[in-house]
Design a protein around this motif. Structure first.
Motif, PDB file in Angstrom:
ATOM      1  N   ILE A  37       5.626 -43.426 -53.957  1.00  0.00           N
ATOM      2  CA  ILE A  37       5.173 -44.626 -53.252  1.00  0.00           C
ATOM      3  C   ILE A  37       5.842 -45.845 -53.859  1.00  0.00           C
ATOM      4  CG2 ILE A  37       3.152 -46.017 -52.630  1.00  0.00           C
ATOM      5  CD1 ILE A  37       1.443 -43.495 -53.076  1.00  0.00           C
ATOM      6  N   ASN A  38       6.442 -46.691 -52.988  1.00  0.00           N
ATOM      7  CA  ASN A  38       7.104 -47.877 -53.517  1.00  0.00           C
ATOM      8  C   ASN A  38       7.303 -48.952 -52.464  1.00  0.00           C
ATOM      9  OD1 ASN A  38       8.109 -48.999 -55.996  1.00  0.00           O
ATOM     10  ND2 ASN A  38       8.753 -46.912 -56.497  1.00  0.00           N
ATOM     11  N   SER A  39       7.715 -50.130 -52.946  1.00  0.00           N
ATOM     12  CA  SER A  39       7.853 -51.316 -52.088  1.00  0.00           C
ATOM     13  C   SER A  39       9.308 -51.476 -51.639  1.00  0.00           C
ATOM     14  CB  SER A  39       7.379 -52.559 -52.844  1.00  0.00           C
ATOM     15  OG  SER A  39       6.083 -52.371 -53.375  1.00  0.00           O
ATOM     16  N   TYR A  40       9.813 -50.473 -50.938  1.00  0.00           N
ATOM     17  CA  TYR A  40      11.231 -50.442 -50.581  1.00  0.00           C
ATOM     18  C   TYR A  40      11.645 -51.628 -49.709  1.00  0.00           C
ATOM     19  CZ  TYR A  40      11.424 -45.731 -52.487  1.00  0.00           C
ATOM     20  OH  TYR A  40      11.371 -44.654 -53.327  1.00  0.00           O
ATOM     21  N   LYS A  41      10.810 -51.989 -48.756  1.00  0.00           N
ATOM     22  CA  LYS A  41      11.157 -53.109 -47.872  1.00  0.00           C
ATOM     23  C   LYS A  41      11.017 -54.447 -48.573  1.00  0.00           C
ATOM     24  CE  LYS A  41       9.560 -50.577 -43.773  1.00  0.00           C
ATOM     25  NZ  LYS A  41       8.500 -50.524 -42.715  1.00  0.00           N
ATOM     26  N   ALA A  42      10.014 -54.566 -49.436  1.00  0.00           N
ATOM     27  CA  ALA A  42       9.743 -55.848 -50.094  1.00  0.00           C
ATOM     28  C   ALA A  42      10.705 -56.144 -51.243  1.00  0.00           C
ATOM     29  CB  ALA A  42       8.298 -55.874 -50.598  1.00  0.00           C
ATOM     30  N   LEU A  68       9.348 -24.081 -62.384  1.00  0.00           N
ATOM     31  CA  LEU A  68       8.319 -23.044 -62.209  1.00  0.00           C
ATOM     32  C   LEU A  68       8.654 -22.105 -61.046  1.00  0.00           C
ATOM     33  CD1 LEU A  68       5.082 -25.229 -62.663  1.00  0.00           C
ATOM     34  CD2 LEU A  68       6.475 -24.104 -64.408  1.00  0.00           C
ATOM     35  N   GLY A  69       9.950 -21.867 -60.876  1.00  0.00           N
ATOM     36  CA  GLY A  69      10.391 -20.945 -59.834  1.00  0.00           C
ATOM     37  C   GLY A  69      10.422 -21.537 -58.441  1.00  0.00           C
ATOM     38  N   LYS A  70      10.203 -22.847 -58.317  1.00  0.00           N
ATOM     39  CA  LYS A  70      10.200 -23.493 -57.004  1.00  0.00           C
ATOM     40  C   LYS A  70      11.102 -24.725 -57.010  1.00  0.00           C
ATOM     41  CE  LYS A  70       5.468 -22.190 -55.669  1.00  0.00           C
ATOM     42  NZ  LYS A  70       4.178 -22.702 -55.155  1.00  0.00           N
ATOM     43  N   LYS A  71      11.608 -25.059 -55.837  1.00  0.00           N
ATOM     44  CA  LYS A  71      12.347 -26.306 -55.690  1.00  0.00           C
ATOM     45  C   LYS A  71      11.352 -27.467 -55.618  1.00  0.00           C
ATOM     46  CE  LYS A  71      16.455 -24.425 -55.360  1.00  0.00           C
ATOM     47  NZ  LYS A  71      17.253 -24.502 -54.125  1.00  0.00           N
ATOM     48  N   LEU A  72      11.783 -28.633 -56.063  1.00  0.00           N
ATOM     49  CA  LEU A  72      10.978 -29.838 -55.910  1.00  0.00           C
ATOM     50  C   LEU A  72      11.277 -30.487 -54.566  1.00  0.00           C
ATOM     51  CD1 LEU A  72      11.171 -31.597 -59.406  1.00  0.00           C
ATOM     52  CD2 LEU A  72       9.622 -29.796 -58.629  1.00  0.00           C
ATOM     53  N   GLU A  73      10.279 -31.075 -53.962  1.00  0.00           N
ATOM     54  CA  GLU A  73      10.427 -31.817 -52.709  1.00  0.00           C
ATOM     55  C   GLU A  73       9.698 -33.143 -52.871  1.00  0.00           C
ATOM     56  OE1 GLU A  73       9.335 -31.447 -47.928  1.00  0.00           O
ATOM     57  OE2 GLU A  73       8.732 -29.871 -49.329  1.00  0.00           O
ATOM     58  N   VAL A  74      10.406 -34.248 -52.641  1.00  0.00           N
ATOM     59  CA  VAL A  74       9.811 -35.572 -52.777  1.00  0.00           C
ATOM     60  C   VAL A  74       9.575 -36.155 -51.392  1.00  0.00           C
ATOM     61  CG1 VAL A  74      10.115 -37.928 -53.642  1.00  0.00           C
ATOM     62  CG2 VAL A  74      10.880 -35.984 -55.019  1.00  0.00           C
ATOM     63  N   ILE A  75       8.336 -36.572 -51.132  1.00  0.00           N
ATOM     64  CA  ILE A  75       7.992 -37.239 -49.882  1.00  0.00           C
ATOM     65  C   ILE A  75       7.714 -38.696 -50.216  1.00  0.00           C
ATOM     66  CG2 ILE A  75       6.407 -37.359 -47.927  1.00  0.00           C
ATOM     67  CD1 ILE A  75       6.572 -34.168 -49.890  1.00  0.00           C
ATOM     68  N   ALA A  76       8.601 -39.583 -49.793  1.00  0.00           N
ATOM     69  CA  ALA A  76       8.519 -40.997 -50.155  1.00  0.00           C
ATOM     70  C   ALA A  76       7.877 -41.821 -49.046  1.00  0.00           C
ATOM     71  CB  ALA A  76       9.908 -41.539 -50.465  1.00  0.00           C
ATOM     72  N   ARG A  77       7.092 -42.811 -49.439  1.00  0.00           N
ATOM     73  CA  ARG A  77       6.443 -43.708 -48.497  1.00  0.00           C
ATOM     74  C   ARG A  77       6.536 -45.149 -48.996  1.00  0.00           C
ATOM     75  NH1 ARG A  77       6.760 -39.812 -45.893  1.00  0.00           N
ATOM     76  NH2 ARG A  77       5.140 -38.655 -44.752  1.00  0.00           N
ATOM     77  N   ASP A  78       6.548 -46.095 -48.065  1.00  0.00           N
ATOM     78  CA  ASP A  78       6.626 -47.520 -48.385  1.00  0.00           C
ATOM     79  C   ASP A  78       5.232 -48.132 -48.379  1.00  0.00           C
ATOM     80  OD1 ASP A  78       7.143 -50.470 -48.105  1.00  0.00           O
ATOM     81  OD2 ASP A  78       9.214 -49.776 -47.989  1.00  0.00           O
ATOM     82  N   ASP A  79       4.933 -48.967 -49.385  1.00  0.00           N
ATOM     83  CA  ASP A  79       3.614 -49.593 -49.456  1.00  0.00           C
ATOM     84  C   ASP A  79       3.630 -51.066 -49.064  1.00  0.00           C
ATOM     85  OD1 ASP A  79       4.713 -50.954 -51.605  1.00  0.00           O
ATOM     86  OD2 ASP A  79       3.600 -49.863 -53.124  1.00  0.00           O
ATOM     87  N   ASN A  80       4.793 -51.568 -48.599  1.00  0.00           N
ATOM     88  CA  ASN A  80       4.914 -52.960 -48.143  1.00  0.00           C
ATOM     89  C   ASN A  80       4.558 -53.985 -49.226  1.00  0.00           C
ATOM     90  OD1 ASN A  80       5.566 -52.292 -45.330  1.00  0.00           O
ATOM     91  ND2 ASN A  80       3.454 -51.563 -45.222  1.00  0.00           N
TER      92      ASN A  80
END
Length: 404
Positions: A37-42, A68-80
């Motif tokens: 979670i981050n303020s990408y637009k701001a 741990l035997g798995k790939k990482l997946e990042v789901i990013a969101r903007d908090d304005n």
């Protein structure tokens, strides 16, 4: 007929929802899903390089087999840039995307909102960027750790140089929100301890992102200070520097300035960049250790660009999470929080430890002077100060730190 169509549509909607939920659940089993979670637009100047940093780390981690035997997946969101939106997005990531943990944050107020969310919902949260001391002290909790040096650490890194100036009359300018207020409070306290006769003759606190640079610089000039402590950043910093140059504010005074040496804020000024200011920053172009050179070369190859401080933070944040997951052997929040206590991580600039006593990492600060080279601002005569040397004594931390 209408009733039939309504019922059929309802069945289709329910089926689609179940299919979507099943798809998310299936992906969650195949990967370790991490919410960001981050303020990408701001705050794009810092956060676009930051995103690139964690994306590069993600590729490296997954190319080496994941965790741990798995790939990482990042789901990013903007908090304005809004604390309320930060919490709303966190809830969405946990409920709909089934993420195992959270990281990110930029502004201090959004970072504090996520810190409280982590405590209330028992979710692990790595605050990558927010600087406020409250994240690891007054509002600290079992599930929250922080990567970047705190506000007090950054201030402590420049106070020694400020004292060497032997200036008595200081003016202060800062953004009027948590980070700026904390920076000024720390600076005043540390300066008074080191130099009891210091005076603070002017103070300007414009709203974040809304500085009237002409009025601010004139007010500082009218106070006739010997030196200025500045905590402005981003667009506010650029306006302040340009107006100060125009009015000759910096010709007769020394300036101590947090964050100004970061390429995100120094580069846009080009030939207008301030000279001979004492600053914290990231002189990527002059750090020649093998680990850092490897990081820069990989970053240039992937993005055809040079790293900024945000790039370093994003990369180190996700690498820290991967190290924590390996040590925990699980995505369970309690086990992950325990694993981060005393966790050692190698970053491109230093080996760091996440302190058990306050969950603050020992990532340090580069402190130096600003100068001009080939028409752009750079840091010169800089040194790296280990974050472990910038901490308060454990007894004081214990008084400040909220019980987990």
């Amino acid at each position: 007929m209408n009733q039939f169509n309504f019922q059929r549509g309802l069945r289709w909607a329910l089926a689609a929802a179940l299919l979507t939920m099943g798809s998310v659940a299936a992906r969650a089993q195949d990967t370790i899903r991490i919410g960001e979670i981050n303020s990408y637009k701001a705050q794009p100047a810092f956060l676009e390089p930051y995103r690139r940093g964690w994306e590069m780390a993600l590729d490296e981690i997954n190319a080496s087999g994941g965790v741990l035997g798995k790939k990482l997946e990042v789901i990013a969101r903007d908090d304005n840039g809004n604390p309320g939106d930060s919490v709303r997005v966190a809830e969405e990531l946990m409920a709909r995307e089934r993420v195992a943990l959270l990281f990110g944050g930029f502004l201090s107020n959004t970072g504090l909102a996520l810190t409280d969310y982590a405590k209330q919902h028992r979710v692990f949260f790595l605050a990558a960027e927010p600087l406020t001391d409250k994240i690891v002290w007054q509002n600290g909790n079992k599930y929250t750790y922080r990567l970047r040096p705190s506000t007090s650490m950054l201030v402590a890194s420049v106070v020694k140089e400020a004292v060497k100036l032997k200036k008595k009359r200081w003016a202060i300018v800062y953004p009027n929100y948590e980070y700026g207020q904390s920076a000024v409070a720390s600076f005043k306290t540390l300066m008074k301890q080191a130099q009891p006769d210091v005076e603070f003759v002017a103070e300007q606190a414009p709203p974040l992102g809304k500085i009237d640079a002409g009025a601010v610089t004139q007010a500082l000039a009218d106070a006739k200070p010997d030196a200025i402590f500045n905590a402005l950043f981003a667009a506010d910093l650029g306006k302040f520097v340009r107006e100060g140059n125009t009015r000759g504010l910096f010709e007769q005074v020394d300036v101590v300035s947090l964050l100004t040496g970061e390429p995100e804020y120094l580069d846009p000024l080009k030939g207008e960049a301030p000279q001979n200011w004492i600053v914290t920053g990231y002189p990527w172009y002059a750090i020649h250790t093998p680990e850092h050179k490897k990081f820069v070369e990989a970053y240039r190859k992937k993005f055809n660009d040079y790293p900024r401080n945000g790039s370093l933070v994003g990369y180190s944040a996700l690498m820290s999470i991967a190290a924590g997951l390996r040590k925990a052997g699980s995505t369970d929040a309690d086990r992950l929080a325990a694993a981060f206590s005393g966790l050692k991580v190698e970053t491109p600039v230093a080996s760091i430890v996440y302190r058990p006593q306050d969950h603050q990492s020992t990532l340090g600060a580069f402190v130096g002077r600003t100068g001009l080279k080939e028409g752009r601002g750079v840091m010169t005569s800089f040194t790296y100060i280990d974050g472990a040397a910038l901490q308060l004594p454990d007894a004081e931390v214990k008084k400040l730190r909220a019980p987990d």
